[in-house]
Design a protein around this motif. Structure first.
Motif, PDB file in Angstrom:
ATOM      1  N   GLY A 129       0.786  -1.227   0.000  1.00 24.06           N
ATOM      2  CA  GLY A 129       0.000   0.000   0.000  1.00 24.06           C
ATOM      3  C   GLY A 129       0.817   1.275   0.000  1.00 24.06           C
ATOM      4  O   GLY A 129       0.263   2.358   0.164  1.00 24.06           O
ATOM      5  N   THR A 130       2.113   1.195  -0.182  1.00 23.74           N
ATOM      6  CA  THR A 130       2.934   2.407  -0.216  1.00 23.74           C
ATOM      7  C   THR A 130       3.027   3.000  -1.614  1.00 23.74           C
ATOM      8  O   THR A 130       3.588   4.082  -1.790  1.00 23.74           O
ATOM      9  N   MET A 131       2.452   2.316  -2.593  1.00 22.69           N
ATOM     10  CA  MET A 131       2.397   2.821  -3.965  1.00 22.69           C
ATOM     11  C   MET A 131       1.029   2.469  -4.524  1.00 22.69           C
ATOM     12  O   MET A 131       0.513   1.364  -4.292  1.00 22.69           O
ATOM     13  N   GLY A 132       0.459   3.407  -5.258  1.00 20.05           N
ATOM     14  CA  GLY A 132      -0.845   3.170  -5.866  1.00 20.05           C
ATOM     15  C   GLY A 132      -0.768   2.167  -7.007  1.00 20.05           C
ATOM     16  O   GLY A 132       0.298   1.931  -7.587  1.00 20.05           O
ATOM     17  N   LYS A 133      -1.910   1.589  -7.342  1.00 15.64           N
ATOM     18  CA  LYS A 133      -1.948   0.584  -8.405  1.00 15.64           C
ATOM     19  C   LYS A 133      -1.654   1.170  -9.786  1.00 15.64           C
ATOM     20  O   LYS A 133      -0.979   0.536 -10.595  1.00 15.64           O
ATOM     21  N   VAL A 134      -2.163   2.365 -10.060  1.00 18.29           N
ATOM     22  CA  VAL A 134      -1.948   2.952 -11.388  1.00 18.29           C
ATOM     23  C   VAL A 134      -0.477   3.312 -11.594  1.00 18.29           C
ATOM     24  O   VAL A 134       0.127   2.884 -12.588  1.00 18.29           O
ATOM     25  N   PRO A 135       0.155   4.083 -10.684  1.00 15.11           N
ATOM     26  CA  PRO A 135       1.573   4.347 -10.907  1.00 15.11           C
ATOM     27  C   PRO A 135       2.412   3.065 -10.874  1.00 15.11           C
ATOM     28  O   PRO A 135       3.365   2.925 -11.638  1.00 15.11           O
ATOM     29  N   GLY A 136       2.032   2.129 -10.017  1.00 14.30           N
ATOM     30  CA  GLY A 136       2.750   0.864  -9.955  1.00 14.30           C
ATOM     31  C   GLY A 136       2.657   0.106 -11.273  1.00 14.30           C
ATOM     32  O   GLY A 136       3.651  -0.444 -11.761  1.00 14.30           O
ATOM     33  N   SER A 137       1.472   0.100 -11.854  1.00 19.86           N
ATOM     34  CA  SER A 137       1.294  -0.579 -13.147  1.00 19.86           C
ATOM     35  C   SER A 137       2.097   0.094 -14.245  1.00 19.86           C
ATOM     36  O   SER A 137       2.726  -0.576 -15.073  1.00 19.86           O
ATOM     37  N   LEU A 138       2.082   1.415 -14.276  1.00 16.00           N
ATOM     38  CA  LEU A 138       2.826   2.142 -15.305  1.00 16.00           C
ATOM     39  C   LEU A 138       4.334   1.954 -15.154  1.00 16.00           C
ATOM     40  O   LEU A 138       5.042   1.697 -16.133  1.00 16.00           O
ATOM     41  N   LEU A 139       4.821   2.074 -13.931  1.00 18.59           N
ATOM     42  CA  LEU A 139       6.264   1.910 -13.695  1.00 18.59           C
ATOM     43  C   LEU A 139       6.713   0.472 -13.931  1.00 18.59           C
ATOM     44  O   LEU A 139       7.747   0.229 -14.559  1.00 18.59           O
ATOM     45  N   ALA A 140       5.930  -0.489 -13.432  1.00 17.90           N
ATOM     46  CA  ALA A 140       6.285  -1.893 -13.640  1.00 17.90           C
ATOM     47  C   ALA A 140       6.190  -2.246 -15.120  1.00 17.90           C
ATOM     48  O   ALA A 140       7.024  -3.002 -15.634  1.00 17.90           O
ATOM     49  N   GLY A 141       5.215  -1.690 -15.809  1.00 20.84           N
ATOM     50  CA  GLY A 141       5.097  -1.928 -17.251  1.00 20.84           C
ATOM     51  C   GLY A 141       6.319  -1.433 -18.003  1.00 20.84           C
ATOM     52  O   GLY A 141       6.811  -2.102 -18.923  1.00 20.84           O
ATOM     53  N   GLY A 142       6.820  -0.264 -17.615  1.00 19.55           N
ATOM     54  CA  GLY A 142       8.039   0.246 -18.242  1.00 19.55           C
ATOM     55  C   GLY A 142       9.232  -0.643 -17.965  1.00 19.55           C
ATOM     56  O   GLY A 142      10.032  -0.941 -18.866  1.00 19.55           O
ATOM     57  N   ALA A 143       9.363  -1.090 -16.725  1.00 19.90           N
ATOM     58  CA  ALA A 143      10.484  -1.965 -16.371  1.00 19.90           C
ATOM     59  C   ALA A 143      10.382  -3.304 -17.096  1.00 19.90           C
ATOM     60  O   ALA A 143      11.392  -3.851 -17.561  1.00 19.90           O
ATOM     61  N   ILE A 144       9.167  -3.820 -17.240  1.00 20.57           N
ATOM     62  CA  ILE A 144       8.973  -5.082 -17.959  1.00 20.57           C
ATOM     63  C   ILE A 144       9.287  -4.900 -19.445  1.00 20.57           C
ATOM     64  O   ILE A 144       9.886  -5.777 -20.079  1.00 20.57           O
ATOM     65  N   ALA A 145       8.901  -3.756 -20.007  1.00 21.12           N
ATOM     66  CA  ALA A 145       9.237  -3.479 -21.407  1.00 21.12           C
ATOM     67  C   ALA A 145      10.758  -3.416 -21.585  1.00 21.12           C
ATOM     68  O   ALA A 145      11.298  -3.941 -22.572  1.00 21.12           O
ATOM     69  N   PHE A 146      11.453  -2.798 -20.641  1.00 20.58           N
ATOM     70  CA  PHE A 146      12.916  -2.746 -20.704  1.00 20.58           C
ATOM     71  C   PHE A 146      13.510  -4.147 -20.561  1.00 20.58           C
ATOM     72  O   PHE A 146      14.496  -4.472 -21.226  1.00 20.58           O
ATOM     73  N   LEU A 147      12.918  -4.970 -19.699  1.00 20.62           N
ATOM     74  CA  LEU A 147      13.364  -6.365 -19.585  1.00 20.62           C
ATOM     75  C   LEU A 147      13.203  -7.090 -20.917  1.00 20.62           C
ATOM     76  O   LEU A 147      14.072  -7.864 -21.335  1.00 20.62           O
ATOM     77  N   GLY A 148      12.096  -6.845 -21.594  1.00 23.95           N
ATOM     78  CA  GLY A 148      11.855  -7.464 -22.894  1.00 23.95           C
ATOM     79  C   GLY A 148      12.869  -7.026 -23.939  1.00 23.95           C
ATOM     80  O   GLY A 148      13.378  -7.845 -24.709  1.00 23.95           O
ATOM     81  N   LEU A 149      13.176  -5.717 -23.965  1.00 19.20           N
ATOM     82  CA  LEU A 149      14.194  -5.229 -24.898  1.00 19.20           C
ATOM     83  C   LEU A 149      15.551  -5.846 -24.590  1.00 19.20           C
ATOM     84  O   LEU A 149      16.295  -6.218 -25.505  1.00 19.20           O
ATOM     85  N   GLY A 150      15.869  -5.952 -23.313  1.00 18.02           N
ATOM     86  CA  GLY A 150      17.136  -6.562 -22.918  1.00 18.02           C
ATOM     87  C   GLY A 150      17.200  -8.023 -23.330  1.00 18.02           C
ATOM     88  O   GLY A 150      18.226  -8.495 -23.841  1.00 18.02           O
ATOM     89  N   ALA A 151      16.107  -8.741 -23.139  1.00 14.02           N
ATOM     90  CA  ALA A 151      16.067 -10.157 -23.525  1.00 14.02           C
ATOM     91  C   ALA A 151      16.175 -10.309 -25.034  1.00 14.02           C
ATOM     92  O   ALA A 151      16.855 -11.218 -25.525  1.00 14.02           O
ATOM     93  N   LEU A 152      15.546  -9.419 -25.777  1.00 10.22           N
ATOM     94  CA  LEU A 152      15.636  -9.450 -27.235  1.00 10.22           C
ATOM     95  C   LEU A 152      17.072  -9.197 -27.693  1.00 10.22           C
ATOM     96  O   LEU A 152      17.582  -9.877 -28.581  1.00 10.22           O
ATOM     97  N   GLY A 153      17.716  -8.245 -27.054  1.00  7.45           N
ATOM     98  CA  GLY A 153      19.120  -7.979 -27.369  1.00  7.45           C
ATOM     99  C   GLY A 153      20.009  -9.148 -26.988  1.00  7.45           C
ATOM    100  O   GLY A 153      20.921  -9.530 -27.732  1.00  7.45           O
ATOM    101  N   MET A 154      19.753  -9.748 -25.843  1.00  2.00           N
ATOM    102  CA  MET A 154      20.543 -10.889 -25.374  1.00  2.00           C
ATOM    103  C   MET A 154      20.385 -12.076 -26.314  1.00  2.00           C
ATOM    104  O   MET A 154      21.355 -12.788 -26.604  1.00  2.00           O
ATOM    105  N   ARG A 155      19.184 -12.275 -26.800  1.00  2.00           N
ATOM    106  CA  ARG A 155      18.924 -13.393 -27.706  1.00  2.00           C
ATOM    107  C   ARG A 155      19.735 -13.267 -28.993  1.00  2.00           C
ATOM    108  O   ARG A 155      20.178 -14.264 -29.553  1.00  2.00           O
ATOM    109  N   GLY A 156      19.940 -12.051 -29.451  1.00  2.00           N
ATOM    110  CA  GLY A 156      20.696 -11.826 -30.671  1.00  2.00           C
ATOM    111  C   GLY A 156      22.194 -11.936 -30.502  1.00  2.00           C
ATOM    112  O   GLY A 156      22.929 -11.883 -31.483  1.00  2.00           O
ATOM    113  N   LEU A 157      22.670 -12.104 -29.277  1.00  2.00           N
ATOM    114  CA  LEU A 157      24.110 -12.229 -29.036  1.00  2.00           C
ATOM    115  C   LEU A 157      24.607 -13.654 -29.221  1.00  2.00           C
ATOM    116  O   LEU A 157      25.811 -13.883 -29.311  1.00  2.00           O
ATOM    117  N   ASP A 158      23.715 -14.619 -29.244  1.00  2.00           N
ATOM    118  CA  ASP A 158      24.136 -16.022 -29.365  1.00  2.00           C
ATOM    119  C   ASP A 158      24.522 -16.396 -30.768  1.00  2.00           C
ATOM    120  O   ASP A 158      24.306 -15.844 -31.720  1.00  2.00           O
TER     121      ASP A 158
END
Length: 158
Positions: A129-158
């Motif tokens: 309860g120290t962070m609201g659901k809407v800002p939490g969703s937006l911030l977590a969504g951004g971090a997850i999108a960055f994780l996806g970009l990182g994984a996509l980049g990592m996949r291309g290194l093999d």
């Protein structure tokens, strides 16, 4: 002090010995991996600059209001984003035997670790309860999108 081993040529051998110079260089990165890595580096740097220069405005984009005293923490996070983005942006080295893949991989792992920790921190904040659901969703969504970009980049290194 531990003794330094030497190669047959009498040169000091580093802990992680690089490939021999006569080995064939690796193929270039795929366009998808290269694009994902550059996009992640640029986006991370842009968010970092935004948090550093205009912390209240940057947090308002994610509907996360911060008090005046919270600007310092946001600026610290902005500096982290700039450093991680710059580390990734400059990791490629076309003159090295592997094209800088080892350094790109290390930079991607650093970026992905940071984003993973961010996701869990945000989930903990929303759950307690120290962070609201809407800002939490937006911030977590951004971090997850960055994780996806990182994984996509990592996949291309093999």
């Amino acid at each position: 002090m531990a003794p330094v081993s030497t190669s047959s040529h009498g040169q000091a051998e580093p802990l992680l010995a690089p490939k021999l110079r006569n080995e064939q260089a690796s193929s270039p990165l795929t366009p998808t991996a290269s694009g994902a890595i550059k996009a992640l580096a640029i986006l991370r740097g842009a968010i970092g600059v935004g948090c550093l220069i205009a912390p209240h405005w940057s947090c308002a984009l994610f509907r996360y209001p911060i008090p005046a005293s919270g600007a310092v923490i946001t600026r610290l996070l902005g500096a982290r984003e700039i450093v991680l983005g710059e580390l990734l942006f400059t990791a490629e080295d076309k003159t090295s035997h592997d094209g800088g893949r080892r350094e790109i991989r290390r930079a991607l792992w650093a970026n992905m670790a940071s984003d993973g920790i961010d996701v869990f921190s945000i989930l903990f904040g929303v759950a307690t309860g120290t962070m609201g659901k809407v800002p939490g969703s937006l911030l977590a969504g951004g971090a997850i999108a960055f994780l996806g970009l990182g994984a996509l980049g990592m996949r291309g290194l093999d």
